[in-house]
Each structure stands twice: as structure tokens, then as C-alpha cells.
Design a protein around this motif. Structure first.
Motif, mmCIF file in Angstrom:
data_model
loop_
_atom_site.group_PDB
_atom_site.id
_atom_site.type_symbol
_atom_site.label_atom_id
_atom_site.label_comp_id
_atom_site.label_asym_id
_atom_site.label_seq_id
_atom_site.Cartn_x
_atom_site.Cartn_y
_atom_site.Cartn_z
ATOM 1 N N TYR A 173 0.886 -1.381 0.008
ATOM 2 C CA TYR A 173 0.034 -0.147 0.109
ATOM 3 C C TYR A 173 0.673 1.202 -0.156
ATOM 4 C CZ TYR A 173 -3.362 3.628 1.505
ATOM 5 O OH TYR A 173 -3.747 4.805 1.443
ATOM 6 N N SER A 174 1.955 1.316 0.592
ATOM 7 C CA SER A 174 2.781 2.242 0.866
ATOM 8 C C SER A 174 3.265 2.562 -0.499
ATOM 9 C CB SER A 174 4.050 2.358 1.939
ATOM 10 O OG SER A 174 4.744 3.175 1.840
ATOM 11 N N ALA A 175 3.674 1.714 -1.304
ATOM 12 C CA ALA A 175 4.362 1.867 -2.556
ATOM 13 C C ALA A 175 3.293 2.363 -3.598
ATOM 14 C CB ALA A 175 4.996 0.549 -3.096
ATOM 15 N N ALA A 176 2.014 2.105 -3.052
ATOM 16 C CA ALA A 176 0.827 2.169 -4.277
ATOM 17 C C ALA A 176 0.672 3.934 -4.075
ATOM 18 C CB ALA A 176 -0.294 1.438 -3.956
ATOM 19 N N ILE A 177 0.945 4.377 -2.818
ATOM 20 C CA ILE A 177 0.591 5.808 -2.824
ATOM 21 C C ILE A 177 2.127 6.528 -2.842
ATOM 22 C CG2 ILE A 177 -1.502 5.552 -1.525
ATOM 23 C CD1 ILE A 177 0.459 6.147 1.034
ATOM 24 N N ASP A 178 3.029 6.042 -3.530
ATOM 25 C CA ASP A 178 4.143 6.606 -3.890
ATOM 26 C C ASP A 178 4.976 6.579 -2.779
ATOM 27 O OD1 ASP A 178 3.880 6.522 -6.694
ATOM 28 O OD2 ASP A 178 2.403 8.329 -6.396
ATOM 29 N N GLY A 179 4.962 6.208 -1.676
ATOM 30 C CA GLY A 179 5.760 6.375 -0.392
ATOM 31 C C GLY A 179 5.393 7.480 0.371
ATOM 32 N N ARG A 180 4.381 7.909 0.088
ATOM 33 C CA ARG A 180 3.872 9.259 0.989
ATOM 34 C C ARG A 180 3.775 8.958 2.312
ATOM 35 N NH1 ARG A 180 -1.225 11.763 -1.386
ATOM 36 N NH2 ARG A 180 -0.307 13.813 -0.538
ATOM 37 N N LEU A 181 3.384 7.766 2.794
ATOM 38 C CA LEU A 181 3.387 7.328 4.069
ATOM 39 C C LEU A 181 4.376 5.954 4.028
ATOM 40 C CD1 LEU A 181 -0.264 7.984 5.331
ATOM 41 C CD2 LEU A 181 1.655 9.289 5.907
ATOM 42 N N PRO A 182 5.280 6.047 5.061
ATOM 43 C CA PRO A 182 5.885 4.794 5.319
ATOM 44 C C PRO A 182 4.872 3.608 5.603
ATOM 45 C CG PRO A 182 6.427 6.102 7.221
ATOM 46 C CD PRO A 182 5.583 7.002 6.148
ATOM 47 N N PRO A 183 5.208 2.323 5.634
ATOM 48 C CA PRO A 183 4.178 1.289 5.814
ATOM 49 C C PRO A 183 3.897 1.408 7.534
ATOM 50 C CG PRO A 183 6.217 0.360 4.717
ATOM 51 C CD PRO A 183 6.635 1.820 5.094
ATOM 52 N N GLU A 184 4.654 1.731 8.346
ATOM 53 C CA GLU A 184 4.104 1.978 9.759
ATOM 54 C C GLU A 184 3.083 2.913 9.852
ATOM 55 O OE1 GLU A 184 8.481 3.796 9.473
ATOM 56 O OE2 GLU A 184 7.169 2.165 8.586
ATOM 57 N N ALA A 185 3.442 4.214 9.174
ATOM 58 C CA ALA A 185 2.491 5.411 9.314
ATOM 59 C C ALA A 185 1.211 4.918 8.471
ATOM 60 C CB ALA A 185 3.041 6.675 8.726
ATOM 61 N N ALA A 186 1.248 4.157 7.317
ATOM 62 C CA ALA A 186 0.024 3.903 6.649
ATOM 63 C C ALA A 186 -0.762 2.944 7.604
ATOM 64 C CB ALA A 186 0.516 3.032 5.469
ATOM 65 N N HIS A 187 -0.006 2.128 8.353
ATOM 66 C CA HIS A 187 -0.911 1.259 9.304
ATOM 67 C C HIS A 187 -1.885 2.296 10.033
ATOM 68 C CE1 HIS A 187 -1.908 -2.176 11.690
ATOM 69 N NE2 HIS A 187 -1.319 -1.642 12.835
ATOM 70 N N VAL A 188 -1.243 3.090 10.778
ATOM 71 C CA VAL A 188 -2.135 4.089 11.489
ATOM 72 C C VAL A 188 -3.263 4.800 10.836
ATOM 73 C CG1 VAL A 188 -2.027 6.154 13.140
ATOM 74 C CG2 VAL A 188 -0.026 4.247 13.032
ATOM 75 N N PHE A 189 -2.901 5.173 9.566
ATOM 76 C CA PHE A 189 -3.914 6.079 8.968
ATOM 77 C C PHE A 189 -4.923 4.539 8.444
ATOM 78 C CE2 PHE A 189 -4.995 6.339 4.269
ATOM 79 C CZ PHE A 189 -5.911 7.606 4.561
ATOM 80 N N LEU A 190 -4.537 3.723 8.190
ATOM 81 C CA LEU A 190 -5.672 2.865 7.667
ATOM 82 C C LEU A 190 -6.446 2.339 8.890
ATOM 83 C CD1 LEU A 190 -3.557 0.499 5.169
ATOM 84 C CD2 LEU A 190 -5.530 2.202 4.535
ATOM 85 N N SER A 191 -5.677 2.168 10.051
ATOM 86 C CA SER A 191 -6.586 1.701 11.236
ATOM 87 C C SER A 191 -7.498 2.738 11.470
ATOM 88 C CB SER A 191 -5.453 1.333 12.292
ATOM 89 O OG SER A 191 -4.637 0.278 11.919
ATOM 90 N N CYS A 192 -7.321 3.902 11.592
ATOM 91 C CA CYS A 192 -8.085 5.052 11.970
ATOM 92 C C CYS A 192 -9.194 4.991 10.740
ATOM 93 C CB CYS A 192 -7.469 6.451 11.867
ATOM 94 S SG CYS A 192 -6.298 6.509 13.129
ATOM 95 N N ARG A 195 -11.842 2.432 11.213
ATOM 96 C CA ARG A 195 -12.542 2.428 12.487
ATOM 97 C C ARG A 195 -13.625 3.703 12.411
ATOM 98 N NH1 ARG A 195 -10.881 4.193 18.611
ATOM 99 N NH2 ARG A 195 -12.961 4.271 19.306
ATOM 100 N N LEU A 196 -13.340 4.832 11.813
ATOM 101 C CA LEU A 196 -14.208 5.866 11.486
ATOM 102 C C LEU A 196 -15.199 5.515 10.267
ATOM 103 C CD1 LEU A 196 -14.496 8.877 12.520
ATOM 104 C CD2 LEU A 196 -13.589 9.412 10.368
ATOM 105 N N TYR A 197 -14.587 4.685 9.410
ATOM 106 C CA TYR A 197 -15.865 4.490 8.134
ATOM 107 C C TYR A 197 -16.607 3.153 8.598
ATOM 108 C CZ TYR A 197 -16.647 1.935 3.923
ATOM 109 O OH TYR A 197 -17.420 1.277 3.120
ATOM 110 N N GLY A 198 -16.250 2.409 9.404
ATOM 111 C CA GLY A 198 -16.938 1.429 9.879
ATOM 112 C C GLY A 198 -18.126 1.769 10.676
ATOM 113 N N LEU A 199 -17.696 2.517 11.664
ATOM 114 C CA LEU A 199 -18.777 3.206 12.703
ATOM 115 C C LEU A 199 -19.885 3.808 11.516
ATOM 116 C CD1 LEU A 199 -20.078 3.733 14.886
ATOM 117 C CD2 LEU A 199 -18.412 5.775 15.260
ATOM 118 N N LEU A 200 -19.305 4.596 10.652
ATOM 119 C CA LEU A 200 -20.390 5.372 9.812
ATOM 120 C C LEU A 200 -21.197 4.489 8.878
ATOM 121 C CD1 LEU A 200 -21.319 7.841 8.878
ATOM 122 C CD2 LEU A 200 -19.408 8.237 7.203
ATOM 123 N N CYS A 201 -20.496 3.437 8.225
ATOM 124 C CA CYS A 201 -21.368 2.372 7.575
ATOM 125 C C CYS A 201 -22.396 1.787 8.455
ATOM 126 C CB CYS A 201 -20.481 1.450 7.097
ATOM 127 S SG CYS A 201 -19.517 2.005 5.480
#
Length: 239
Positions: A173-192, A195-201
């Protein structure tokens, strides 16, 4: 471009607008099963076969109308973001999330159409209208998270402690977004985001009606938790 060609294109765009409006009306009034080629065609005063001059299949029509819904949702989120262009990100990010919820709650049928139906093969193509609109939607929150990471990096997990399969997926995923977030930061972003999107759905699709009659305070609590996870002061997320 000749005047005749220009007029023909304007007429085509006007007809496409009528088709999209008819599909939306059927969706809101009767549900997604009612949005058939023949039903849409009848509502705009043409035959089913005539509508195929505009869309080659039902899936293609669904993808085009879904792209419209995505664009509306993105416009609401971007308006909330831009209205606070000079504010700190701790204010802009919650405002964008609230705008997303406000649109979804106000347009439950459209939101359900966007997220609760499977993406068929024609709409998975990178050049499809639906795919492009979905990418723009993703970009709104991703851009804010990238901005935050670049100015004040938020706490991230140790990649070595994550399962190998998860590390691999995060790297992809990090590579797919051109490394704009490293994998560990991408993990936080996706986790957030999950959670938010799941609640809204769950709210819009009425999956929590057995326990709640008003999910706004639950959403706000979730939003404060996510702001804190991103290393921001949760007082900025309070309305």
C-alpha cells in the motif's frame, strides 16, 4: 469543433444528466433493486434499448451514477477542509470527517449505493469514472494525514512486531501511494480510517439501531480517539 457537434454534445450531456437523476430518484424512492435499465429508461421517456446508446450495460450505468455520488461527498469534505484553510490540521481533519458523516446521514441511499454494493469488473478499471472518483475520495483524508506526518510525525508501531502478512500488505500500500506514508504510518492511517468508516457504515445501514437512537456522540467519541492516535490534542476535535 462545429456548432452542430457542440450542440449534439450538449444534448447528450443533458440526457446523461436526466438518466442519472432518474436512477437516483428510483434508488431513493424504491431501493437499489428498482434501478434497472428499463425502469430508468421509462422515467426519462425512452426505451430500454435506446438507453444502451448511452451506457453499454447496467453495471456501467451504476458506475457512472456512483461516481456522481462520490463527487458530491468529496465536494462536501473539501468544502469543510477549505473553509478552514488557515486552521491547524487538528481542526481541519475533524471538520472533514464530520462533513463526511453529515453527507452520509443526509443521503443514506446514496451512501449505501457507494459502499454496500460490489464493484463489478467494468468499474474496477483504473480509467473508469467510479474508480477515479473513489481515488479522489481517498485522497482527501490521505492528503491531510500526509501533511500531518510531514510536519509532526505521529506515533507508529514497530513493524517488526506486526505479522509478516500485514507488513507485506502495508509495504504494498505504501508503494501504491508513492511512499507518501511509510508502511508503519500507513498502518495508523488505515486503522483510523477503518474504524471511522466502519462506524459510519454501521450507522447509515442501521446496524446499531438495536442499541442506539443517536450515534452522533458515539461518532464524536471515535473521532476524538482517532485524533489522539494521530498525536493531536483532542480538544481541537471537540465541537
Amino acid at each position: 469543433m462545429s456548432a452542430h457537434t457542440s450542440r449534439r454534445q450538449r444534448l447528450r450531456q443533458a440526457t446523461l444528466g436526466e438518466i442519472h437523476s432518474a436512477a437516483r430518484e428510483l434508488l431513493v424512492e424504491q431501493g437499489s433493486a428498482a434501478v434497472t435499465i428499463n425502469a430508468v429508461a421509462r422515467r426519462v421517456g425512452m426505451s430500454g434499448p435506446a438507453l444502451y446508446h448511452y451506457y453499454a450495460s447496467h453495471d456501467e450505468l451504476v458506475g457512472a451514477v456512483t461516481a456522481d455520488f462520490f463527487r458530491e461527498l468529496v465536494a462536501a469534505m473539501e468544502q469543510a477542509r477549505d473553509a478552514r484553510a488557515d486552521a491547524p490540521i487538528g481542526e481541519r481533519l475533524p471538520a472533514v470527517c464530520r462533513a463526511m458523516r453529515a453527507w452520509a446521514v443526509a443521503h443514506p441511499a446514496e451512501f449505501g449505493w457507494i459502499f454496500a454494493s460490489p464493484v463489478t469488473a467494468p468499474n474496477r478499471r483504473p480509467d473508469s469514472a467510479r474508480h477515479q472518483a473513489a481515488l479522489r475520495f481517498e485522497q482527501v483524508l490521505l492528503d491531510l494525514t500526509v501533511e500531518l506526518w510531514g510536519t509532526r510525525p505521529f506515533p507508529v508501531p514497530d513493524l517488526a512486531e506486526l505479522p509478516a502478512s500485514l507488513r507485506e500488505q502495508l509495504a504494498t500500500y505504501s508503494a501504491a501511494i508513492d511512499g507518501r506514508l511509510p508502511p508503519e504510518a500507513a498502518h495508523v492511517f488505515l486503522s483510523c480510517w477503518i474504524r471511522l468508516y466502519g462506524l459510519l457504515c454501521m450507522e447509515v445501514l442501521h446496524q446499531l439501531d438495536f442499541a442506539y437512537t443517536d450515534l452522533e456522540p458515539v461518532f464524536e467519541e471515535c473521532l476524538r480517539d482517532l485524533v489522539t492516535a494521530l498525536g493531536l490534542d483532542d480538544t481541537a476535535a471537540r465541537q
